[in-house]
Design an enzyme around this catalytic site. Structure first.
Site, PDB file in Angstrom:
ATOM      1  N   GLN A 175      -8.665  -3.340   9.224  1.00 19.99           N
ATOM      2  CA  GLN A 175      -7.686  -2.701  10.105  1.00 19.99           C
ATOM      3  C   GLN A 175      -8.228  -1.438  10.749  1.00 19.99           C
ATOM      4  O   GLN A 175      -7.468  -0.563  11.168  1.00 19.99           O
ATOM      5  CB  GLN A 175      -6.407  -2.388   9.332  1.00 19.99           C
ATOM      6  CG  GLN A 175      -5.673  -3.635   8.882  1.00 19.99           C
ATOM      7  CD  GLN A 175      -4.343  -3.322   8.248  1.00 19.99           C
ATOM      8  OE1 GLN A 175      -3.452  -2.762   8.875  1.00 19.99           O
ATOM      9  NE2 GLN A 175      -4.204  -3.669   6.978  1.00 19.99           N
ATOM     10  N   LYS A 184       0.809  -1.199   0.000  1.00 28.86           N
ATOM     11  CA  LYS A 184       0.000   0.000   0.000  1.00 28.86           C
ATOM     12  C   LYS A 184       0.861   1.276   0.000  1.00 28.86           C
ATOM     13  O   LYS A 184       0.653   2.173  -0.820  1.00 28.86           O
ATOM     14  CB  LYS A 184      -0.879  -0.042   1.246  1.00 28.86           C
ATOM     15  CG  LYS A 184      -1.765   1.117   1.437  1.00 28.86           C
ATOM     16  CD  LYS A 184      -2.365   1.045   2.824  1.00 28.86           C
ATOM     17  CE  LYS A 184      -1.291   1.309   3.872  1.00 28.86           C
ATOM     18  NZ  LYS A 184      -1.863   1.610   5.189  1.00 28.86           N
ATOM     19  N   THR A 185       1.823   1.310   0.890  1.00 26.64           N
ATOM     20  CA  THR A 185       2.669   2.494   0.968  1.00 26.64           C
ATOM     21  C   THR A 185       3.456   2.670  -0.314  1.00 26.64           C
ATOM     22  O   THR A 185       3.659   3.783  -0.801  1.00 26.64           O
ATOM     23  CB  THR A 185       3.649   2.381   2.154  1.00 26.64           C
ATOM     24  OG1 THR A 185       2.909   1.960   3.300  1.00 26.64           O
ATOM     25  CG2 THR A 185       4.299   3.707   2.439  1.00 26.64           C
ATOM     26  N   ARG A 188       1.873  -7.562  11.311  1.00 28.27           N
ATOM     27  CA  ARG A 188       3.090  -6.734  11.308  1.00 28.27           C
ATOM     28  C   ARG A 188       4.330  -7.577  11.027  1.00 28.27           C
ATOM     29  O   ARG A 188       5.370  -7.055  10.672  1.00 28.27           O
ATOM     30  CB  ARG A 188       3.296  -6.030  12.661  1.00 28.27           C
ATOM     31  CG  ARG A 188       2.241  -5.041  13.066  1.00 28.27           C
ATOM     32  CD  ARG A 188       1.929  -4.054  12.002  1.00 28.27           C
ATOM     33  NE  ARG A 188       0.745  -4.462  11.265  1.00 28.27           N
ATOM     34  CZ  ARG A 188       0.374  -3.923  10.101  1.00 28.27           C
ATOM     35  NH1 ARG A 188       1.100  -2.968   9.564  1.00 28.27           N
ATOM     36  NH2 ARG A 188      -0.705  -4.342   9.472  1.00 28.27           N
ATOM     37  N   ASP A 208      -4.581   8.165   3.217  1.00 32.30           N
ATOM     38  CA  ASP A 208      -4.192   6.837   3.685  1.00 32.30           C
ATOM     39  C   ASP A 208      -5.067   6.452   4.888  1.00 32.30           C
ATOM     40  O   ASP A 208      -5.623   7.323   5.545  1.00 32.30           O
ATOM     41  CB  ASP A 208      -2.715   6.891   4.096  1.00 32.30           C
ATOM     42  CG  ASP A 208      -2.132   5.503   4.238  1.00 32.30           C
ATOM     43  OD1 ASP A 208      -2.818   4.537   3.881  1.00 32.30           O
ATOM     44  OD2 ASP A 208      -0.978   5.402   4.685  1.00 32.30           O
ATOM     45  N   GLU A 209      -5.173   5.174   5.168  1.00 27.11           N
ATOM     46  CA  GLU A 209      -5.930   4.686   6.337  1.00 27.11           C
ATOM     47  C   GLU A 209      -7.345   5.262   6.363  1.00 27.11           C
ATOM     48  O   GLU A 209      -7.835   5.723   7.399  1.00 27.11           O
ATOM     49  CB  GLU A 209      -5.208   5.049   7.646  1.00 27.11           C
ATOM     50  CG  GLU A 209      -3.750   4.670   7.717  1.00 27.11           C
ATOM     51  CD  GLU A 209      -3.513   3.196   8.025  1.00 27.11           C
ATOM     52  OE1 GLU A 209      -4.486   2.417   7.990  1.00 27.11           O
ATOM     53  OE2 GLU A 209      -2.353   2.829   8.276  1.00 27.11           O
TER      54      GLU A 209
END
Length: 697
Positions: free
Chosen positions: A248, A31-32, A587, A217-218
């Site tokens: 998330q 994603k990043t 993670r 984002d998010e």
DNA sequence: GGTTAGAGTATCTTC
DNA sequence: TACTCTAACC
């Protein structure tokens, strides 16, 4: 530009630059990478000016990382892109338009402790018992209103119960107080820009024209205010790209609504949706574990996240005897990892609540493992730092009654509650600030001190001003004369504060008090200024979102801890805990450790909690369980690794460390010593046996 | 006004 | 446990 490293969907997400785009990105799906490549693509291929791009992230840390990564793609131009959190973006808009909003440019931002103080004060004025009307609950309720963009007037018709009526009254007064003090709270940073845009469409249009390309984002964690704000900015050109993952979403408790992401396609009629389902991060084992947990949530969109990586190691589950044993196990395991050449920065220890960090801090220090605690038991919430900041704020904005009340009698000046009460009444009668209401008595001496500081502040650097404040107010002197360990630590923290101001001065050249106060008001964590590479990260699961590590330890997997006791009542709360668990698991890249303790000290009492339900949701074939049935002798006995007698060091002295090699002492305090090694500066226990003095030639 | 002892309560997560 | 708040003293 080289897009060949991207898969088909990623490529599409990068190159679909115009119109509304929703990217549903599973954990670890790059994603990043997509976001940063997209920004680079806009600038290099589409020839969009960096000034026309607005990228919103959720934390300062994420913003920093994004800027670095864009910068590695396109170089110096990256610094001209507006990459910030919603709150800092809001702050910027307010600063550019504060007069229209009715605030002086020297406004200050109250943190949540300050807000609580204000609310307690108001309850007192209203003669209400804080036991019946919990100030914290009122605070949350007010914050909730603000995040829903509900003014006191709007709230009126919802306030039916006795408690809600009190909230309403406090809310009204709270808003008035903030305005009088020329101060804002965190929520105002979102609310005020929206108000501004509603009242001044021409200003909104200016921002719309300025930011023609919006990335968020998010998105699953946006609340109503953030949602409206982003919608406003993108309304004219509709070039908006939002990225997120409903699984998330972990911030509903502060108003986040994950439906914002599900409704995106309704909000933007021609929106395109791209699914990123290939996970590049974790081993198959880790990914399957994550999937087996999250699938227990109902009403979620089924996802098909897969990994092309190998099986990898099994997950290790360790059931410890108590929380200390939990820490010991982690330390033993980490030492083995380090011996195998794993870097500290590739290891993270995660916990549900900040309170759990204490034991790790203690034991890691004893075991001489380099670590950093990332998170909000922040430096900035320490008393001495808050006091110092209150002085700086008052110097900057003397209308700030909150700061004034905090420090008017710190150090002791013989100005007690009675005098403060009188001052409040006088200010109220005269319609001025408390500071202006001071005319006589011991208070006047205090006012003189502040006046002097105001005067000299114009000719001093920030760091010099800090010293001046500590000296002329007698703050430093008072701590020095105490001669206790605690006072020592406080002094050390104040020195640390100066290293922050110095860092600011290095980055920005001369920095004004105003810029500094606003800049720091949104950052709760000193670690964000530092960039020490090789340390183990300890943090809450909330703060770890967006990061990844090779080795991850998830601790405290017990009913009541994780899932947290306050979430067990309702299904929604429990599902959010499960998403939190999903975030924690995903993670890890290489290996995951899950831990809990049979017995744990909570509020000074031993508690025995059953293992977390999340553990039983995991597919057992992925796990290799270890457990300790009986309490064992403490293996890491202090005698084994600490000298009995005190060892003292002097700055400049050379030492040899068993692991880090030669080093030189840079700082000494009562119990700790900072030593510069080739690997960087480490803070160690003075009496640790691994440090040996070396005679200089 | 300052000090101290005792009681009471809380920590869930963050910008 | 550890912190904050209050009340009763000096």
């Amino acid at each position: 530009m080289d897009l060949s490293t991207l898969n088909k969907e990623q490529k599409e997400a990068v190159t679909t630059t115009d119109g509304a785009l929703l990217v549903l990105a599973g954990a670890g799906s790059g994603k990043t990478r997509v976001l940063t490549m997209r920004i680079a693509y806009l600038i290099e291929e589409k020839k969009i000016s960096p000034y026309e791009i607005l990228a919103i992230t959720f934390t300062n840390k994420a913003a920093k990382e994004m800027r670095e990564r864009v910068s590695s793609l396109i170089g110096a131009m990256a610094k001209n892109i507006q990459i910030s959190t919603f709150h800092s973006f809001g702050l910027q808009i307010i600063r550019e338009n504060c007069n229209l909003l009715g605030y002086d440019h020297n406004f200050v931002i109250l943190d949540s402790d300050d807000t609580l103080t204000v609310i307690k004060r108001i309850l007192k004025d209203l003669n209400l018992d804080p036991k019946t009307y919990n100030p914290n609950a009122i605070k949350n309720k007010i914050s909730g209103c603000k995040n829903e963009l509900m003014t006191p007037i709007g709230y009126e018709r919802f306030a039916t119960s006795d408690f809600e009526k009190v909230v309403l009254e406090v809310y009204k007064r709270y808003q008035k107080t903030l305005k009088q003090n020329n101060s804002l709270d965190f929520d105002d940073l979102l609310v005020l820009p929206i108000e501004l845009f509603k009242e001044h469409p021409e200003i909104l249009e200016r921002y719309q024209d300025r930011y023609q390309y919006v990335l968020i984002d998010e998105y699953q964690d946006t609340n109503q205010a953030q949602y409206i704000l982003s919608k406003m900015i993108a309304y004219k050109y509709k070039n908006i790209c939002v990225v997120g993952d409903p699984d998330q979403s972990i911030y509903s408790w502060r108003g986040a609504n994950y439906r914002n992401i599900l409704n995106f396609e309704k909000d933007y009629k021609n929106a395109k949706t791209i699914l990123l389902e290939e996970n590049y991060r974790s081993t198959k084992t880790i990914l399957e574990a994550a999937n087996s947990v999250i699938k227990n949530n109902q009403g979620r969109k089924e996802k098909n996240l897969w990994s092309s990586k190998g099986e990898g190691d099994k997950i290790t589950y360790y059931r410890a005897y108590d929380e200390r044993d939990e820490a010991f196990y982690i330390i033993r395991e980490i030492k083995q990892l380090l011996n195998r050449g794993i870097k500290e920065k590739e290891i993270a220890v995660l916990y549900r609540t900040n309170a759990q960090s204490h034991i790790f801090e203690e034991e890691f220090l004893k075991a001489n493992l380099p670590f950093k605690i990332v998170g909000s038991i922040g430096f900035y919430s320490r008393k001495e730092i808050k006091d110092l900041l209150a002085y700086l704020r008052l110097i900057h904005n003397d209308k700030d009654n909150v700061s004034l009340m905090r420090i008017i009698n710190v150090p002791k000046r013989g100005i007690g509650l009675k005098s403060i009460q009188n001052l409040i009444e006088k200010a109220d009668k005269e319609g001025t600030s408390m500071y202006d209401a001071i005319t006589s008595g011991k208070e006047a001496a205090f006012k003189n001190t502040i006046e002097d500081l105001k005067r000299v502040s114009e000719n001093l650097t920030l760091t010099e001003l800090v010293d001046k404040v500590l000296d002329t107010t007698g703050y430093r002197q008072e701590l020095e004369s105490e001669k206790t360990l605690e006072a020592d630590i406080r002094l050390e923290n104040l020195e640390e504060f100066k290293s922050i101001t110095r860092a600011f001065e290095e980055t920005y050249g001369v920095i004004s008090l105003e810029d500094f106060l606003l800049e720091t008001s949104l950052i709760s964590d000193v670690e964000e200024y530092k960039d020490e590479k090789d340390r183990i990260s300890l943090m809450t699961i909330h703060s770890v979102k967006g990061l990844e590590f090779d080795y991850v330890f998830v601790t405290g997997l017990e009913e009541g801890i994780f899932p947290h006791i306050n979430s067990l009542m309702d299904k929604g709360g429990l599902e959010e805990e499960r998403r939190l668990c999903y975030v924690a698991i995903t993670r890890a890249r290489e290996k995951l450790y899950l831990l809990n303790a049979r017995k744990r000290m909570l509020f000074g009492k031993d508690q025995v909690n059953p293992a977390s339900r999340f553990l039983s949701e995991l597919d057992p074939t992925l796990i290799e369980a270890k457990q300790k049935e009986e309490p064992v002798e403490v293996k890491l006995d202090e005698k084994e690794y600490l000298h009995e007698e005190d060892v003292n060091y002097e700055v400049g002295e050379y030492v040899y460390h068993d692991v880090f090699g030669m080093g030189r002492v840079v700082e000494v305090s009562n119990t700790l010593v900072s030593i510069a090694f080739k690997a960087g500066v480490k803070k160690l226990m003075k009496n640790h046996k691994s440090i040996k003095k070396v005679e200089a030639e």
